[in-house]
Motif scaffolding. Structure first.
Motif, PDB file in Angstrom:
ATOM      1  N   LYS A  32       0.817  -1.184   0.122  1.00 20.66           N
ATOM      2  CA  LYS A  32       0.080   0.004  -0.014  1.00 20.66           C
ATOM      3  C   LYS A  32       0.854   1.240   0.066  1.00 20.66           C
ATOM      4  O   LYS A  32       0.491   2.136  -0.386  1.00 20.66           O
ATOM      5  CB  LYS A  32      -0.870   0.088   1.179  1.00 20.66           C
ATOM      6  CG  LYS A  32      -0.433   0.291   2.568  1.00 20.66           C
ATOM      7  CD  LYS A  32      -1.338   0.293   3.668  1.00 20.66           C
ATOM      8  CE  LYS A  32      -1.061   0.814   4.918  1.00 20.66           C
ATOM      9  NZ  LYS A  32      -2.222   0.856   5.794  1.00 20.66           N
ATOM     10  N   ASN A  39      -2.567   1.344  -7.969  1.00 22.27           N
ATOM     11  CA  ASN A  39      -3.759   0.841  -7.680  1.00 22.27           C
ATOM     12  C   ASN A  39      -4.115  -0.093  -8.917  1.00 22.27           C
ATOM     13  O   ASN A  39      -3.865   0.300 -10.014  1.00 22.27           O
ATOM     14  CB  ASN A  39      -5.038   1.979  -7.748  1.00 22.27           C
ATOM     15  CG  ASN A  39      -6.303   1.327  -7.327  1.00 22.27           C
ATOM     16  OD1 ASN A  39      -6.633   0.097  -7.518  1.00 22.27           O
ATOM     17  ND2 ASN A  39      -7.032   1.920  -6.831  1.00 22.27           N
ATOM     18  N   TYR A  40      -4.283  -1.385  -8.733  1.00 19.72           N
ATOM     19  CA  TYR A  40      -4.331  -2.437  -9.882  1.00 19.72           C
ATOM     20  C   TYR A  40      -5.864  -2.639 -10.244  1.00 19.72           C
ATOM     21  O   TYR A  40      -5.936  -3.165 -11.556  1.00 19.72           O
ATOM     22  CB  TYR A  40      -3.891  -3.813  -9.206  1.00 19.72           C
ATOM     23  CG  TYR A  40      -2.730  -3.974  -8.746  1.00 19.72           C
ATOM     24  CD1 TYR A  40      -1.858  -4.279  -9.520  1.00 19.72           C
ATOM     25  CD2 TYR A  40      -2.418  -3.975  -7.294  1.00 19.72           C
ATOM     26  CE1 TYR A  40      -0.206  -4.581  -9.167  1.00 19.72           C
ATOM     27  CE2 TYR A  40      -1.124  -4.014  -7.076  1.00 19.72           C
ATOM     28  CZ  TYR A  40      -0.038  -4.275  -7.782  1.00 19.72           C
ATOM     29  OH  TYR A  40       1.338  -4.689  -7.519  1.00 19.72           O
ATOM     30  N   ILE A  42      -8.473  -3.769  -9.136  1.00 22.37           N
ATOM     31  CA  ILE A  42      -8.957  -5.124  -9.138  1.00 22.37           C
ATOM     32  C   ILE A  42      -9.406  -4.897  -7.499  1.00 22.37           C
ATOM     33  O   ILE A  42      -8.658  -4.742  -6.508  1.00 22.37           O
ATOM     34  CB  ILE A  42      -8.064  -5.982  -9.244  1.00 22.37           C
ATOM     35  CG1 ILE A  42      -7.668  -6.104 -10.577  1.00 22.37           C
ATOM     36  CG2 ILE A  42      -8.864  -7.483  -8.976  1.00 22.37           C
ATOM     37  CD1 ILE A  42      -6.480  -6.952 -10.861  1.00 22.37           C
ATOM     38  N   ARG A  43     -10.724  -5.399  -7.165  1.00 13.24           N
ATOM     39  CA  ARG A  43     -11.224  -5.295  -5.806  1.00 13.24           C
ATOM     40  C   ARG A  43     -11.631  -7.032  -5.675  1.00 13.24           C
ATOM     41  O   ARG A  43     -11.573  -7.706  -6.442  1.00 13.24           O
ATOM     42  CB  ARG A  43     -12.332  -4.548  -5.537  1.00 13.24           C
ATOM     43  CG  ARG A  43     -11.864  -2.953  -5.387  1.00 13.24           C
ATOM     44  CD  ARG A  43     -10.628  -2.715  -4.689  1.00 13.24           C
ATOM     45  NE  ARG A  43     -10.561  -2.952  -3.277  1.00 13.24           N
ATOM     46  CZ  ARG A  43      -9.675  -3.235  -2.637  1.00 13.24           C
ATOM     47  NH1 ARG A  43      -8.502  -3.087  -3.110  1.00 13.24           N
ATOM     48  NH2 ARG A  43      -9.681  -3.445  -1.327  1.00 13.24           N
ATOM     49  N   GLU A  44     -12.452  -7.151  -4.552  1.00 12.34           N
ATOM     50  CA  GLU A  44     -12.508  -8.477  -4.222  1.00 12.34           C
ATOM     51  C   GLU A  44     -13.703  -9.157  -5.262  1.00 12.34           C
ATOM     52  O   GLU A  44     -13.443 -10.275  -5.604  1.00 12.34           O
ATOM     53  CB  GLU A  44     -13.470  -8.529  -2.725  1.00 12.34           C
ATOM     54  CG  GLU A  44     -12.249  -8.476  -1.649  1.00 12.34           C
ATOM     55  CD  GLU A  44     -11.930  -7.050  -1.340  1.00 12.34           C
ATOM     56  OE1 GLU A  44     -12.347  -6.207  -1.959  1.00 12.34           O
ATOM     57  OE2 GLU A  44     -11.563  -6.815  -0.132  1.00 12.34           O
ATOM     58  N   LYS A  45     -14.582  -8.322  -5.621  1.00 15.65           N
ATOM     59  CA  LYS A  45     -15.586  -9.024  -6.562  1.00 15.65           C
ATOM     60  C   LYS A  45     -14.869  -9.281  -8.038  1.00 15.65           C
ATOM     61  O   LYS A  45     -15.030 -10.435  -8.208  1.00 15.65           O
ATOM     62  CB  LYS A  45     -16.743  -7.747  -6.876  1.00 15.65           C
ATOM     63  CG  LYS A  45     -17.667  -8.459  -7.711  1.00 15.65           C
ATOM     64  CD  LYS A  45     -18.711  -7.287  -8.108  1.00 15.65           C
ATOM     65  CE  LYS A  45     -19.892  -7.885  -8.892  1.00 15.65           C
ATOM     66  NZ  LYS A  45     -20.887  -6.913  -8.927  1.00 15.65           N
ATOM     67  N   CYS A 145      -2.501 -12.669  -3.809  1.00 17.71           N
ATOM     68  CA  CYS A 145      -3.729 -11.778  -3.850  1.00 17.71           C
ATOM     69  C   CYS A 145      -3.717 -10.615  -2.776  1.00 17.71           C
ATOM     70  O   CYS A 145      -4.402  -9.564  -3.016  1.00 17.71           O
ATOM     71  CB  CYS A 145      -4.892 -12.685  -3.472  1.00 17.71           C
ATOM     72  SG  CYS A 145      -5.285 -13.904  -5.032  1.00 17.71           S
ATOM     73  N   ARG A 146      -3.263 -10.902  -1.629  1.00 15.27           N
ATOM     74  CA  ARG A 146      -2.912  -9.674  -0.643  1.00 15.27           C
ATOM     75  C   ARG A 146      -2.397  -8.451  -0.953  1.00 15.27           C
ATOM     76  O   ARG A 146      -2.896  -7.336  -0.847  1.00 15.27           O
ATOM     77  CB  ARG A 146      -2.382 -10.401   0.584  1.00 15.27           C
ATOM     78  CG  ARG A 146      -3.019 -11.350   1.463  1.00 15.27           C
ATOM     79  CD  ARG A 146      -3.526 -10.762   2.632  1.00 15.27           C
ATOM     80  NE  ARG A 146      -4.673 -11.771   3.384  1.00 15.27           N
ATOM     81  CZ  ARG A 146      -5.865 -11.498   3.607  1.00 15.27           C
ATOM     82  NH1 ARG A 146      -6.148 -10.434   2.767  1.00 15.27           N
ATOM     83  NH2 ARG A 146      -6.697 -12.027   4.074  1.00 15.27           N
ATOM     84  N   LEU A 149      -4.716  -6.573  -3.523  1.00 19.66           N
ATOM     85  CA  LEU A 149      -5.699  -6.052  -2.758  1.00 19.66           C
ATOM     86  C   LEU A 149      -4.898  -4.862  -1.854  1.00 19.66           C
ATOM     87  O   LEU A 149      -5.622  -4.151  -1.303  1.00 19.66           O
ATOM     88  CB  LEU A 149      -6.373  -6.998  -2.111  1.00 19.66           C
ATOM     89  CG  LEU A 149      -7.316  -7.896  -2.792  1.00 19.66           C
ATOM     90  CD1 LEU A 149      -8.020  -8.671  -1.684  1.00 19.66           C
ATOM     91  CD2 LEU A 149      -8.420  -7.092  -3.677  1.00 19.66           C
ATOM     92  N   LYS A 150      -3.624  -4.917  -1.557  1.00 22.56           N
ATOM     93  CA  LYS A 150      -2.990  -3.944  -0.627  1.00 22.56           C
ATOM     94  C   LYS A 150      -3.575  -4.135   0.642  1.00 22.56           C
ATOM     95  O   LYS A 150      -3.777  -3.210   1.388  1.00 22.56           O
ATOM     96  CB  LYS A 150      -3.019  -2.635  -1.357  1.00 22.56           C
ATOM     97  CG  LYS A 150      -2.169  -2.198  -2.715  1.00 22.56           C
ATOM     98  CD  LYS A 150      -2.465  -0.977  -3.179  1.00 22.56           C
ATOM     99  CE  LYS A 150      -1.530  -0.720  -4.470  1.00 22.56           C
ATOM    100  NZ  LYS A 150      -0.109  -0.900  -4.396  1.00 22.56           N
ATOM    101  N   ASP A 151      -3.689  -5.426   1.033  1.00 24.67           N
ATOM    102  CA  ASP A 151      -4.166  -5.324   2.350  1.00 24.67           C
ATOM    103  C   ASP A 151      -3.564  -6.951   2.874  1.00 24.67           C
ATOM    104  O   ASP A 151      -4.237  -7.968   2.818  1.00 24.67           O
ATOM    105  CB  ASP A 151      -5.604  -5.770   2.414  1.00 24.67           C
ATOM    106  CG  ASP A 151      -6.240  -5.997   3.881  1.00 24.67           C
ATOM    107  OD1 ASP A 151      -5.676  -5.729   4.739  1.00 24.67           O
ATOM    108  OD2 ASP A 151      -7.400  -6.352   3.759  1.00 24.67           O
TER     109      ASP A 151
END
Length: 219
Positions: A32, A39-40, A42-45, A145-146, A149-151
């Motif tokens: 992050k 920013n990619y 891409i979110r969870e959905k 994936c983390r 999502l930067k999380d």
């Protein structure tokens, strides 16, 4: 304690890499803060939809419903609300096992992330994820994936990681908002001294950390 174990692991990492440029690694550890891949898109959905396609999982199957309804305990059970953990468990039997494939190097992971960052449209994004299904095991997919999502959910804040890397790393980041500059300064003490004593045009800073001054003292 968990904190002590994390710090011991970090110490081993810093010792292993020695005086190398840590930027390629740090941008994976604290994504992050990576201003070069902000920013990619891409979110969870989008992540859930992409992996249903690349893994060939039907939306109406048990596993498909787990992924699409990852927030619902009825489908995701104890992992409800954590898409990445649900993805790992569903994908693991469909991916290569650790030891049955060649491990990706840090540069290779960053290259894939660069390709993903530059990809536009669902087709190109799925193409990147399709390549990963032959290169990552379930746990590696989890961390990939983390990063996207930067999380990270490592239980360790980025401030702690940077301060453990170098005592002045967080100060340099607050001045420059650049992980690359942080790593350059750690390798070059002279540059670090310069960065800590100047502001750079077009480089964002964290103004709330500045001393309060009267306007007459600034001009």
């Amino acid at each position: 304690s968990k904190k002590a174990a994390q710090e011991a692991t970090l110490e081993k990492v810093w010792m292993f890499f020695g005086s190398q440029d840590m930027h390629p690694l740090l941008r994976l550890m604290v994504p992050k803060l990576d201003d070069e891949r902000s920013n990619y898109g891409i979110r969870e959905k989008g992540l859930a939809s992409a992996f249903l396609d690349v893994l060939g999982i039907s939306k109406n199957s048990v596993d498909g419903k787990k992924i699409l309804n990852y927030k619902n305990p009825k489908y995701a059970s104890i992992d409800a609300g954590d898409l990445v953990t649900v993805l790992e468990k569903v994908a693991e039997p469909r991916l290569p096992k650790r030891g049955q494939k060649k491990d990706l190097k840090i540069k290779e992971i960053n290259d894939v992330l660069d390709e993903l960052y530059e990809s536009e449209g669902k087709g190109k994004i799925r193409k990147v994820f399709t390549k990963l299904t032959t290169k990552l095991c379930g746990r590696e997919l989890y961390w990939f994936c983390r990063i996207v999502l930067k999380d990270m959910k490592m239980g360790m804040r980025h401030e702690s990681i940077l301060k453990h890397y170098h005592k002045d790393a967080m100060s340099i980041f607050n001045f420059s908002s650049s992980l690359r500059k942080v790593c350059e300064c750690v390798l070059d003490p002279k540059k670090m001294s310069q960065e800590l004593n100047r502001l750079t045009v077009f480089a964002p800073v964290v103004p709330m950390l500045c001393d309060r001054k009267r306007w007459t003292e600034i001009l």
